[in-house]
Design a protein around this motif. Structure first.
Motif, PDB file in Angstrom:
ATOM      1  N   GLN A 179     -17.278 -76.892 -20.692  1.00  0.00           N
ATOM      2  CA  GLN A 179     -17.851 -75.802 -19.898  1.00  0.00           C
ATOM      3  C   GLN A 179     -18.231 -76.264 -18.495  1.00  0.00           C
ATOM      4  O   GLN A 179     -17.981 -75.560 -17.513  1.00  0.00           O
ATOM      5  CB  GLN A 179     -19.080 -75.235 -20.610  1.00  0.00           C
ATOM      6  CG  GLN A 179     -18.752 -74.355 -21.801  1.00  0.00           C
ATOM      7  CD  GLN A 179     -19.985 -73.702 -22.392  1.00  0.00           C
ATOM      8  OE1 GLN A 179     -21.061 -74.296 -22.399  1.00  0.00           O
ATOM      9  NE2 GLN A 179     -19.844 -72.494 -22.890  1.00  0.00           N
ATOM     10  N   SER A 200     -17.841 -70.358 -12.682  1.00  0.00           N
ATOM     11  CA  SER A 200     -18.842 -70.174 -13.729  1.00  0.00           C
ATOM     12  C   SER A 200     -18.536 -68.977 -14.626  1.00  0.00           C
ATOM     13  O   SER A 200     -18.975 -68.930 -15.772  1.00  0.00           O
ATOM     14  CB  SER A 200     -20.232 -69.999 -13.101  1.00  0.00           C
ATOM     15  OG  SER A 200     -20.241 -68.875 -12.230  1.00  0.00           O
ATOM     16  N   GLN A 209     -17.016 -69.679 -18.082  1.00  0.00           N
ATOM     17  CA  GLN A 209     -17.745 -70.580 -18.975  1.00  0.00           C
ATOM     18  C   GLN A 209     -17.703 -70.103 -20.419  1.00  0.00           C
ATOM     19  O   GLN A 209     -17.472 -70.887 -21.335  1.00  0.00           O
ATOM     20  CB  GLN A 209     -19.189 -70.709 -18.496  1.00  0.00           C
ATOM     21  CG  GLN A 209     -19.949 -71.854 -19.144  1.00  0.00           C
ATOM     22  CD  GLN A 209     -21.286 -72.084 -18.474  1.00  0.00           C
ATOM     23  OE1 GLN A 209     -21.742 -71.271 -17.677  1.00  0.00           O
ATOM     24  NE2 GLN A 209     -21.948 -73.181 -18.801  1.00  0.00           N
TER      25      GLN A 209
END
Length: 288
Positions: free
Chosen positions: A246, A255, A258
């Motif tokens: 991640q 992000s 993730q």
């Protein structure tokens, strides 16, 4: 250095999230889909005791962990014991309980940016060139000590050995006079407490929101499936694999991808090795 530091922190967070789920399944073979709801319950109870009633923060945490443990025991005693062994019914019953709890909080007005918990310690420390706040460092230390403590508990105490015997071979444990339903109920209580420990360590880093319960459930399932359902060691190592994956995704892609890492890990594991990395029970492949 950033990848190393924050990858380790993220991995310990995932291990804390998944440890209770892994423990309950490993001992009772019940997939507790209310795990994320128990995580949120502990957060809201702690917030209520601390902010509304005015109890000291440490006392609020201890009481909320006790509430979580009792709630886990009651869930098993009055609901899950009746469907134990029926795979789909276990999932539906536990998920229904979790859904009722989470949406009950939402309906009761527990939403928004109001609900936060204080960190254990203010300030930060430089590790190399990376600033890391003290709360995350405390979380890492407690997480590692918790895993070590669980190992000692399951290998050197009477109840721990009984739980370990249940996890290894329930029929043999029954032949030795171990009450499987009582042990499964204890495991459910311990799993709820572990979910609460994760909540009290992770939630101060953000807000207490209902959506976190669903996130924790998904991450717990990912960690346990990749590591191997029923394997506590597998869950710990899987947390590090997914945790670092991640962080690498956040650094090099973004992000917003993730969560995709965890879902992709679940899919690939189910395709390539349904019993997981450390799963020893081949009969789990059909069950998964």
């Amino acid at each position: 250095m950033e990848i190393l530091v924050y990858g380790t922190i993220n991995s310990v967070s995932l291990a804390l999230m998944g440890l209770g789920f892994a423990m309950v399944y490993g001992i009772s073979r019940v997939p507790n889909f209310a795990h994320g709801a128990l995580y949120i319950v502990c957060g809201f109870v702690t917030w209520t005791l601390f902010h509304k009633i005015g109890l000291p923060y440490f006392i609020s945490i201890i009481l909320s962990l006790c509430v979580n443990g009792v709630l886990g025991i009651l869930m098993y005693r009055f609901v899950l014991i009746r469907v134990r062994g029926m795979n789909i019914s276990e999932i539906i019953a536990s998920y229904a309980i979790g859904l009722a709890i989470l949406e009950g909080f939402r309906f009761g007005g527990f939403r928004g940016m109001t609900y936060t918990l204080p960190v254990f310690m203010e300030g930060s420390l430089m590790i190399g060139s990376v600033p890391v706040d003290f709360h995350r460092l405390i979380m890492m230390v407690i997480g590692i000590l918790l895993v070590a403590g669980l190992w000692v508990f399951t290998h050197h105490t009477r109840i721990g050995l009984a739980l370990q015997g249940m996890a290894q071979d329930e029929r043999a444990a029954l032949m030795l006079g171990i009450d499987s339903d009582f042990m499964a109920m204890l495991a459910m209580g311990f799993g709820a407490v572990l979910a609460g420990v994760a909540a009290t360590l992770i939630l101060p880093l953000g807000n207490i929101v209902v959506e976190s319960g669903y996130h924790v459930l998904i991450m717990s399932i990912a960690v346990c499936i990749v590591g191997g359902l029923g394997s506590w060691t597998g869950a710990f190592f899987a947390a590090f694999i997914i945790g670092y994956a991640q962080i690498l995704t956040v650094v090099f892609i973004g992000s917003h991808f993730q969560m995709v890492v965890a879902l992709l890990a679940i899919i690939l594991t189910l395709i390539l090795k349904p019993s997981g990395l450390f799963g020893q029970q081949k009969e789990l492949e059909e069950r998964v």
